[in-house]
Design an enzyme around this catalytic site. Structure first.
Site, PDB file in Angstrom:
ATOM      1  N   HIS A  99      -3.381  -8.169  11.819  1.00  0.00           N
ATOM      2  CA  HIS A  99      -3.477  -6.720  11.952  1.00  0.00           C
ATOM      3  C   HIS A  99      -4.963  -6.372  11.815  1.00  0.00           C
ATOM      4  O   HIS A  99      -5.695  -7.071  11.106  1.00  0.00           O
ATOM      5  CB  HIS A  99      -2.666  -6.104  10.806  1.00  0.00           C
ATOM      6  CG  HIS A  99      -2.533  -4.611  10.844  1.00  0.00           C
ATOM      7  ND1 HIS A  99      -3.556  -3.764  10.497  1.00  0.00           N
ATOM      8  CD2 HIS A  99      -1.478  -3.814  11.168  1.00  0.00           C
ATOM      9  CE1 HIS A  99      -3.137  -2.511  10.601  1.00  0.00           C
ATOM     10  NE2 HIS A  99      -1.877  -2.516  11.019  1.00  0.00           N
ATOM     11  N   ASP A 121      -2.324 -11.249   3.565  1.00  0.00           N
ATOM     12  CA  ASP A 121      -1.861  -9.908   3.874  1.00  0.00           C
ATOM     13  C   ASP A 121      -0.333  -9.962   3.819  1.00  0.00           C
ATOM     14  O   ASP A 121       0.313 -10.568   4.678  1.00  0.00           O
ATOM     15  CB  ASP A 121      -2.361  -9.515   5.271  1.00  0.00           C
ATOM     16  CG  ASP A 121      -1.769  -8.198   5.756  1.00  0.00           C
ATOM     17  OD1 ASP A 121      -0.903  -7.629   5.056  1.00  0.00           O
ATOM     18  OD2 ASP A 121      -2.158  -7.751   6.850  1.00  0.00           O
ATOM     19  N   GLN A 181       3.799  -7.071   5.555  1.00  0.00           N
ATOM     20  CA  GLN A 181       5.050  -7.199   6.292  1.00  0.00           C
ATOM     21  C   GLN A 181       6.012  -8.203   5.653  1.00  0.00           C
ATOM     22  O   GLN A 181       7.101  -8.425   6.165  1.00  0.00           O
ATOM     23  CB  GLN A 181       4.772  -7.610   7.751  1.00  0.00           C
ATOM     24  CG  GLN A 181       3.954  -6.600   8.539  1.00  0.00           C
ATOM     25  CD  GLN A 181       4.700  -5.314   8.831  1.00  0.00           C
ATOM     26  OE1 GLN A 181       5.919  -5.234   8.674  1.00  0.00           O
ATOM     27  NE2 GLN A 181       3.978  -4.288   9.259  1.00  0.00           N
ATOM     28  N   LYS A 222       5.446   0.751   3.041  1.00  0.00           N
ATOM     29  CA  LYS A 222       6.344  -0.119   3.808  1.00  0.00           C
ATOM     30  C   LYS A 222       7.432  -0.732   2.916  1.00  0.00           C
ATOM     31  O   LYS A 222       8.345  -1.390   3.400  1.00  0.00           O
ATOM     32  CB  LYS A 222       5.540  -1.239   4.486  1.00  0.00           C
ATOM     33  CG  LYS A 222       4.574  -0.748   5.561  1.00  0.00           C
ATOM     34  CD  LYS A 222       4.028  -1.903   6.348  1.00  0.00           C
ATOM     35  CE  LYS A 222       2.678  -1.661   6.974  1.00  0.00           C
ATOM     36  NZ  LYS A 222       2.675  -0.760   8.121  1.00  0.00           N
ATOM     37  N   CYS A 243      -1.959  -2.131  16.184  1.00  0.00           N
ATOM     38  CA  CYS A 243      -3.141  -2.521  15.405  1.00  0.00           C
ATOM     39  C   CYS A 243      -3.346  -4.037  15.429  1.00  0.00           C
ATOM     40  O   CYS A 243      -3.818  -4.615  14.442  1.00  0.00           O
ATOM     41  CB  CYS A 243      -3.085  -2.010  13.970  1.00  0.00           C
ATOM     42  SG  CYS A 243      -3.038  -0.223  13.855  1.00  0.00           S
TER      43      CYS A 243
END
Lengths: 154, 430
Positions: free
Chosen positions: B144, B219, B222, B245, B385
């Site tokens: 991302h 990261d 997600q 999220k 993104c």
């Protein structure tokens, strides 16, 4: 769905005046960073008249069709008339459905009236037009009328 | 046996008020954009309201009872969030979002070489954070922008070189060994691709970085919403995720870091709250996590986020993960029956999490999304993104359906039914 009228689909499938041509007075490259759509657009102006608008675009049907209509409605027209057409297009597109557009002013542009109900798509319809006014400015044409009447939130 | 019975899923859905609304002329909302932001359960909304209506005060300031209670609520939230990812509370820094959490690390590395960056920092640890010309920063091609641009900027500021691990045609990472080497100072990668859905195997990445003493940042934006994540088990040095999220409020994110690294890191944003002593010409800084939390913090959001992760914990992260895998498998199955659809990323649902992005032959993703939206189906369109990843896959953009704990097979059925009308709208045959 009614957004995609036949006119828009026709222009999207068979964009008019597509391709980059010589001669040109200015070339610009505009992108819509939220979706990655791109347009490279050239204008050729002489004696206050738009002799050619040529372009290479990658994007959704709305942005391709809008650029096609833009070329159709501006080639052969005086610059001030083309700017009037742009202003009328923008007025309609930012009206949230209130302004259906006048075919006298914007020709096939009226097919985009439905876009104004979808705020996230207004940018798609304006991508080519914004590139066009930018290119005009780069040829030295006065486009101050564009910013003087800009809506607060295009 | 499915992760949730129909009854359980109905009960979960009843917890999310927005799911009851209609869109586009009375159509029921089919929300398949949880990868962009998840919807919020009542308990999160109530927790924020309860905080504001009973305990609101400036955290870490004031000696009055309200300030004490606000501080207590904020720190209790930190402890809950830390527990959720297998961490200690003092290793958890609250940030504005996941993007800021990554920037915090990139800026700390950028500033670590400045004279007196952190007085008293362990020089060996501090040296791991410093980089300059000749050093390399490694990312992956599936990042991302939030885990790419901060590293591009760090490279530009320090003179280090940015390199990346490529992505295979089927959506997996290439072998890190060809890119990670003696010059590598930091390796940043996503656990789950927000486009491909790929669940990356982090072990080889962590091993490659460790072999050369490079730092690792994952990261987890997600992954944390969909599967159990334990920072100790992952073996990384930093982990970043965002609150909104994970069913939590917007305006809050989390950076977890190894305590010895956090202790050696100079601050990113400076001001009140993060100091120890302030003179007119110089200051010293508080220990982590306060050092990285300048200004009055986002207490209500912290309380909301803690409530959100408690909600997920009570639901059971293993079941949340299983539910996601079931939805992914079903969605992939449906799409595979449609030859005019190209799914991006792995075909094996066990190697995917949270999202299915695809393209429709001859139709721009924006137009696909528009037709779906007209039927009340909310998906994401664009490059999500992850522009370089789309370039790598040879597509300008894609349409993405993404899931959460409240997503049902019925949502996917509605999505597929609407998708089947798309080619016809544009004069193509399905």
């Amino acid at each position: 769905m009614d957004l995609y009228g036949e006119l828009i689909l026709d222009h999207a499938k068979h964009p008019q005046h597509v391709g980059l041509r010589e001669p040109f007075g200015a070339e610009v490259h505009h992108v819509n960073p939220t979706c990655g759509d791109e347009v490279t657009l050239r204008v050729q102006v002489a004696d206050g008249v738009i002799h050619d608008v040529s372009y290479d675009a990658q994007g959704c049907s709305i942005s391709i069709a809008a650029t096609s209509v833009l070329a159709e409605e501006t080639i052969g027209h005086p610059v001030d008339e083309a700017l009037e057409t742009f202003l009328a297009m923008r007025r309609m597109l930012t009206s949230k459905g209130a302004d259906a557009g006048d075919p006298e002013e914007i020709g096939d542009g009226v097919a985009f009236a439905g876009v104004s109900r979808y705020p996230s798509r207004v940018k798609c319809a304006l991508l080519g037009w914004t590139a066009f006014t930018d290119a005009l400015a780069r040829t030295g044409e006065d486009i101050s009328v564009v910013s003087e009447t800009a809506p607060s939130r295009p | 046996m499915p992760a949730f019975t129909e009854k359980e899923l109905a009960r979960i859905r009843a917890d999310f008020p927005v799911l009851a609304r209609t869109v586009r002329d009375g159509r029921p909302l089919v929300y398949l954009d949880s990868g962009a932001t998840a919807q919020k359960p009542w308990c999160v909304l109530e927790a924020e309201q309860e905080y504001y209506s009973t305990r609101n005060a400036a955290v870490h300031r004031g000696a009055h009872q309200l300030a004490e209670e606000a501080t207590e609520a904020f720190e209790a939230a930190r402890a809950t969030v830390a527990r959720f990812i297998g961490a200690r509370p003092d290793e958890v820094v609250f940030t504005k979002n996941g993007t800021e959490a990554i920037n915090l690390v990139a800026y700390a590395m950028s500033n670590a070489g400045a004279p007196g960056a952190i007085d008293g920092a362990d020089p060996e640890v501090a040296a791991r954070l410093q980089l300059g010309p000749g050093n390399e920063i490694v990312v992956t091609e599936m990042e991302h922008h939030a885990n790419l641009v901060p590293w591009q900027e760090l490279a530009r500021r320090t003179g280090a070189t940015l390199r990346w691990i490529g992505v295979t045609d089927d959506g997996y990472l290439e072998d890190p060994a060809t890119v990670v080497g003696e010059r590598t100072k930091v390796l940043a990668f996503t656990q789950v691709s927000n486009v491909l859905g790929t669940l990356n195997d982090l072990a080889p990445l962590v091993a490659a970085a460790r072999a050369v003493g490079a730092l690792t940042l994952v990261d987890a934006c997600q992954s944390v919403p969909h599967l159990p994540v334990d920072v100790q088990a992952l073996g990384v040095d930093f982990l970043a995720f965002t609150g909104h999220k994970v069913l939590g409020p917007s305006g809050i994110g989390v950076l977890w870091g190894r305590p010895e690294l956090l202790a050696a890191m100079p601050p990113f944003i400076t001001g009140g709250s993060m100091i120890e002593l302030v003179h007119m010409d110089r200051s010293t800084y508080a220990p982590p996590p306060q050092r990285f939390e300048a200004g009055v913090p986002m207490a209500a959001q912290a309380v909301g986020l803690a409530t959100a992760v408690e909600y997920l914990t009570e639901t059971g992260m293993d079941r949340v993960h299983q539910h996601d895998t079931e939805l992914t498998a079903y969605c992939l199955e449906q799409l595979a029956e449609r030859p005019w659809v190209r799914v991006l990323g792995p075909t094996d649902p066990a190697r995917r999490v949270g999202a299915v992005a695809f393209t429709v032959e001859g139709i721009h993703p924006h137009d696909v999304g528009q037709v779906l939206d007209d039927r009340g189906i909310a998906v994401r369109t664009g490059h999500h993104c992850a522009w370089p990843l789309h370039r790598r896959l040879g597509v300008p953009a894609s349409t993405r359906a993404s899931f959460s704990v409240y997503t049902t097979r019925g949502d996917i059925d509605a999505f597929i039914e609407a998708l089947d009308t798309v080619p016809g709208v544009f004069g193509l045959s399905a």
